[in-house]
Design a protein around this motif. Structure first.
Motif, PDB file in Angstrom:
ATOM      1  N   GLY A 266       0.809  -1.220   0.000  1.00 34.75           N
ATOM      2  CA  GLY A 266       0.000   0.000   0.000  1.00 34.75           C
ATOM      3  C   GLY A 266       0.839   1.266   0.000  1.00 34.75           C
ATOM      4  N   SER A 267       0.174   2.383  -0.045  1.00 37.88           N
ATOM      5  CA  SER A 267       0.877   3.662  -0.092  1.00 37.88           C
ATOM      6  C   SER A 267       1.442   4.055   1.260  1.00 37.88           C
ATOM      7  CB  SER A 267      -0.090   4.757  -0.581  1.00 37.88           C
ATOM      8  OG  SER A 267      -1.220   4.837   0.278  1.00 37.88           O
ATOM      9  N   ALA A 268       0.767   3.636   2.330  1.00 38.00           N
ATOM     10  CA  ALA A 268       1.220   4.021   3.665  1.00 38.00           C
ATOM     11  C   ALA A 268       1.851   2.866   4.429  1.00 38.00           C
ATOM     12  CB  ALA A 268       0.051   4.573   4.479  1.00 38.00           C
ATOM     13  N   GLY A 269       1.777   1.666   3.847  1.00 44.92           N
ATOM     14  CA  GLY A 269       2.357   0.507   4.505  1.00 44.92           C
ATOM     15  C   GLY A 269       1.594   0.069   5.738  1.00 44.92           C
ATOM     16  N   THR A 270       0.300   0.426   5.811  1.00 43.97           N
ATOM     17  CA  THR A 270      -0.481   0.099   6.999  1.00 43.97           C
ATOM     18  C   THR A 270      -1.210  -1.234   6.830  1.00 43.97           C
ATOM     19  OG1 THR A 270      -2.344   1.378   6.131  1.00 43.97           O
ATOM     20  CG2 THR A 270      -0.811   2.489   7.638  1.00 43.97           C
ATOM     21  N   PHE A 271      -1.487  -1.866   7.956  1.00 42.17           N
ATOM     22  CA  PHE A 271      -2.195  -3.141   7.964  1.00 42.17           C
ATOM     23  C   PHE A 271      -3.322  -3.062   8.977  1.00 42.17           C
ATOM     24  CE2 PHE A 271       1.952  -3.997   6.338  1.00 42.17           C
ATOM     25  CZ  PHE A 271       1.813  -5.031   5.434  1.00 42.17           C
ATOM     26  N   ASP A 272      -4.396  -3.833   8.718  1.00 40.49           N
ATOM     27  CA  ASP A 272      -5.492  -3.842   9.680  1.00 40.49           C
ATOM     28  C   ASP A 272      -5.166  -4.800  10.826  1.00 40.49           C
ATOM     29  OD1 ASP A 272      -6.147  -6.511   8.944  1.00 40.49           O
ATOM     30  OD2 ASP A 272      -7.469  -5.788   7.343  1.00 40.49           O
ATOM     31  N   LEU A 273      -6.052  -4.838  11.822  1.00 35.30           N
ATOM     32  CA  LEU A 273      -5.796  -5.595  13.043  1.00 35.30           C
ATOM     33  C   LEU A 273      -5.644  -7.090  12.762  1.00 35.30           C
ATOM     34  CD1 LEU A 273      -5.498  -5.406  16.099  1.00 35.30           C
ATOM     35  CD2 LEU A 273      -7.979  -5.695  16.298  1.00 35.30           C
ATOM     36  N   GLN A 274      -6.486  -7.639  11.882  1.00 30.70           N
ATOM     37  CA  GLN A 274      -6.405  -9.064  11.567  1.00 30.70           C
ATOM     38  C   GLN A 274      -5.092  -9.401  10.869  1.00 30.70           C
ATOM     39  OE1 GLN A 274     -10.057  -9.845   9.368  1.00 30.70           O
ATOM     40  NE2 GLN A 274     -11.012 -10.692  11.198  1.00 30.70           N
ATOM     41  N   GLN A 275      -4.642  -8.535   9.986  1.00 32.21           N
ATOM     42  CA  GLN A 275      -3.372  -8.770   9.309  1.00 32.21           C
ATOM     43  C   GLN A 275      -2.208  -8.715  10.298  1.00 32.21           C
ATOM     44  OE1 GLN A 275      -3.822  -5.647   6.381  1.00 32.21           O
ATOM     45  NE2 GLN A 275      -4.142  -7.130   4.719  1.00 32.21           N
ATOM     46  N   LEU A 276      -2.240  -7.743  11.209  1.00 30.37           N
ATOM     47  CA  LEU A 276      -1.186  -7.641  12.213  1.00 30.37           C
ATOM     48  C   LEU A 276      -1.180  -8.867  13.125  1.00 30.37           C
ATOM     49  CD1 LEU A 276      -1.430  -3.870  13.237  1.00 30.37           C
ATOM     50  CD2 LEU A 276       0.256  -4.947  11.751  1.00 30.37           C
ATOM     51  N   HIS A 277      -2.361  -9.350  13.463  1.00 34.03           N
ATOM     52  CA  HIS A 277      -2.449 -10.545  14.313  1.00 34.03           C
ATOM     53  C   HIS A 277      -1.863 -11.760  13.591  1.00 34.03           C
ATOM     54  CE1 HIS A 277      -3.990 -13.416  17.231  1.00 34.03           C
ATOM     55  NE2 HIS A 277      -4.480 -14.109  16.218  1.00 34.03           N
ATOM     56  N   ALA A 278      -2.166 -11.891  12.304  1.00 25.75           N
ATOM     57  CA  ALA A 278      -1.641 -13.019  11.529  1.00 25.75           C
ATOM     58  C   ALA A 278      -0.120 -12.948  11.419  1.00 25.75           C
ATOM     59  CB  ALA A 278      -2.270 -13.034  10.131  1.00 25.75           C
ATOM     60  N   ILE A 279       0.396 -11.725  11.247  1.00 24.75           N
ATOM     61  CA  ILE A 279       1.856 -11.536  11.173  1.00 24.75           C
ATOM     62  C   ILE A 279       2.501 -11.943  12.502  1.00 24.75           C
ATOM     63  CG2 ILE A 279       3.692  -9.817  10.982  1.00 24.75           C
ATOM     64  CD1 ILE A 279       1.721  -8.251   9.122  1.00 24.75           C
ATOM     65  N   LYS A 280       1.909 -11.480  13.593  1.00 23.42           N
ATOM     66  CA  LYS A 280       2.447 -11.803  14.919  1.00 23.42           C
ATOM     67  C   LYS A 280       2.423 -13.308  15.161  1.00 23.42           C
ATOM     68  CE  LYS A 280       1.556 -11.134  19.873  1.00 23.42           C
ATOM     69  NZ  LYS A 280       1.108 -12.510  20.155  1.00 23.42           N
ATOM     70  N   THR A 281       1.299 -13.946  14.847  1.00 25.27           N
ATOM     71  CA  THR A 281       1.176 -15.392  15.050  1.00 25.27           C
ATOM     72  C   THR A 281       2.199 -16.154  14.229  1.00 25.27           C
ATOM     73  OG1 THR A 281      -1.191 -15.225  15.537  1.00 25.27           O
ATOM     74  CG2 THR A 281      -0.374 -17.382  14.843  1.00 25.27           C
ATOM     75  N   ARG A 282       2.384 -15.718  12.979  1.00 22.23           N
ATOM     76  CA  ARG A 282       3.350 -16.407  12.110  1.00 22.23           C
ATOM     77  C   ARG A 282       4.757 -16.353  12.695  1.00 22.23           C
ATOM     78  NH1 ARG A 282       6.056 -19.633  10.271  1.00 22.23           N
ATOM     79  NH2 ARG A 282       7.055 -19.666   8.207  1.00 22.23           N
ATOM     80  N   VAL A 283       5.182 -15.170  13.100  1.00 20.54           N
ATOM     81  CA  VAL A 283       6.543 -15.010  13.615  1.00 20.54           C
ATOM     82  C   VAL A 283       6.669 -15.627  15.000  1.00 20.54           C
ATOM     83  CG1 VAL A 283       8.334 -13.348  14.210  1.00 20.54           C
ATOM     84  CG2 VAL A 283       6.854 -12.925  12.239  1.00 20.54           C
ATOM     85  N   GLU A 284       5.675 -15.422  15.837  1.00 18.30           N
ATOM     86  CA  GLU A 284       5.703 -15.946  17.199  1.00 18.30           C
ATOM     87  C   GLU A 284       5.812 -17.471  17.196  1.00 18.30           C
ATOM     88  OE1 GLU A 284       3.381 -14.556  21.060  1.00 18.30           O
ATOM     89  OE2 GLU A 284       2.059 -15.556  19.642  1.00 18.30           O
ATOM     90  N   ASP A 285       4.941 -18.135  16.441  1.00 19.67           N
ATOM     91  CA  ASP A 285       4.982 -19.587  16.383  1.00 19.67           C
ATOM     92  C   ASP A 285       6.260 -20.077  15.712  1.00 19.67           C
ATOM     93  OD1 ASP A 285       2.577 -19.627  17.635  1.00 19.67           O
ATOM     94  OD2 ASP A 285       1.407 -20.379  15.943  1.00 19.67           O
ATOM     95  N   GLY A 286       6.775 -19.274  14.771  1.00 24.02           N
ATOM     96  CA  GLY A 286       8.034 -19.644  14.125  1.00 24.02           C
ATOM     97  C   GLY A 286       9.187 -19.677  15.115  1.00 24.02           C
ATOM     98  N   ILE A 287       9.206 -18.725  16.044  1.00 24.11           N
ATOM     99  CA  ILE A 287      10.262 -18.698  17.061  1.00 24.11           C
ATOM    100  C   ILE A 287      10.069 -19.843  18.051  1.00 24.11           C
ATOM    101  CG2 ILE A 287      11.303 -17.344  18.912  1.00 24.11           C
ATOM    102  CD1 ILE A 287      10.589 -14.821  17.365  1.00 24.11           C
TER     103      ILE A 287
END
Length: 297
Positions: A266-287
């Motif tokens: 996107g133009s501002a690089g922003t994400f909605d709450l569900q996208q941020l949650h999915a990103i966190k879950t992906r990285v968190e579970d990966g660690i």
């Protein structure tokens, strides 16, 4: 000459003998009941674990299939100029999971592989879900994922380094929907956490001591894959398909980081709450998965 006893003395001794016999029988019966109870408890615990395992696997399997179908339904033009390298890493991870699953199920293996396979399936499902979230695919994440308590990750990081635990807390703190650059800030910190885990738990000298002929970088340091091989060797989980999966899993997370560091959303690089949650879950579970592979190495 045999000692003569009276009738009353004889009856007393008989009562004492009978009492000892009853005590012995009661003690035996108590031991049998305790043993049977222990067996019943162990069986119930095992059955509960089996049911939990099957439920967990079914949930992740369904989620994996659903997210994969959603991703495959997208036109290839969706990622022609954006997310190409990242989507390729997602597809590679899914393929390596299939190979790992086939390898484990086709041979007798250490029971610890069951846990590893569970986590590998979840990693693959998480990767597909976060990709669909980023691409804005309808229905992404409809199947609930198993949630890992933050305490598990914090405990694992704290055992390695208090500094790593603090860095992770900082990464999560940055992941706020009011922060227009939340994902990039989060991923920058999280990438450093993963890098430091590998450096702390697999020092170059230790890797060379175990794997003197391992692959090295242009600078002569053990590659990331060599460090993964070192962990698996220390754990007694030497398996080429697992080594391949772990390498592809970390690479997929790294490619996810690059998506945000390049500012391509996107133009501002922003994400909605569900996208941020999915990103966190992906990285968190990966660690969490990485710390599981490391074990006591």
């Amino acid at each position: 000459m045999a000692r003569r006893i009276s009738a009353s003395q004889f009856r007393s001794k008989m009562r004492q003998a009978q009492q000892k016999q009853r005590q012995a029988i009661n003690k035996y019966n108590q031991a049998v009941r305790k043993h049977n109870q222990n067996v019943k408890t162990a069986v119930n615990k095992y059955n509960q674990e089996v049911r939990a395992h099957n439920s967990r696997v079914r949930a992740n399997r369904q989620r994996l299939k659903s997210e994969l179908a959603r991703l495959q339904s997208q036109s290839s033009t969706t990622t022609t100029t954006r997310f190409v390298a990242y989507r390729t890493s997602v597809e590679t991870l899914n393929q390596s999971y299939s190979q790992l699953e086939n390898r484990v199920e086709s041979r007798q293996h250490d029971p610890r592989f069951d846990r590893v396979l569970d986590l590998s399936e979840r990693e693959t499902a998480n990767s597909l879900e976060v990709t669909n979230r980023i691409l804005g695919v309808d229905g992404a994440g409809d199947t609930p994922a198993e949630q890992i308590e933050n305490a598990q990750l914090h405990d694992g990081l704290a055992r390695i380094s208090d500094d790593l635990n603090d860095r992770w807390k900082g990464a999560v703190f940055a992941l706020n929907p009011t922060n227009p650059d939340a994902a990039r800030h989060f991923c920058t910190s999280a990438r450093e956490v993963i890098t430091q885990i590998l450096e702390i738990k697999a020092p170059d000298s230790d890797v060379f001591a175990i794997l003197p002929d391992c692959d090295t970088t242009d600078r002569g340091n053990p590659t990331r894959r060599s460090k993964i091989k070192y962990f698996l060797h220390k754990q007694g989980l030497d398996e080429s398909s697992l080594e391949e999966f772990v390498e592809n899993d970390i690479e997929n997370i790294v490619q996810l980081f690059r998506v945000f560091n390049d500012g391509t959303h996107g133009s501002a690089g922003t994400f909605d709450l569900q996208q941020l949650h999915a990103i966190k879950t992906r990285v968190e579970d990966g660690i969490v998965f990485l710390t599981e592979i490391i074990g006591d190495a």
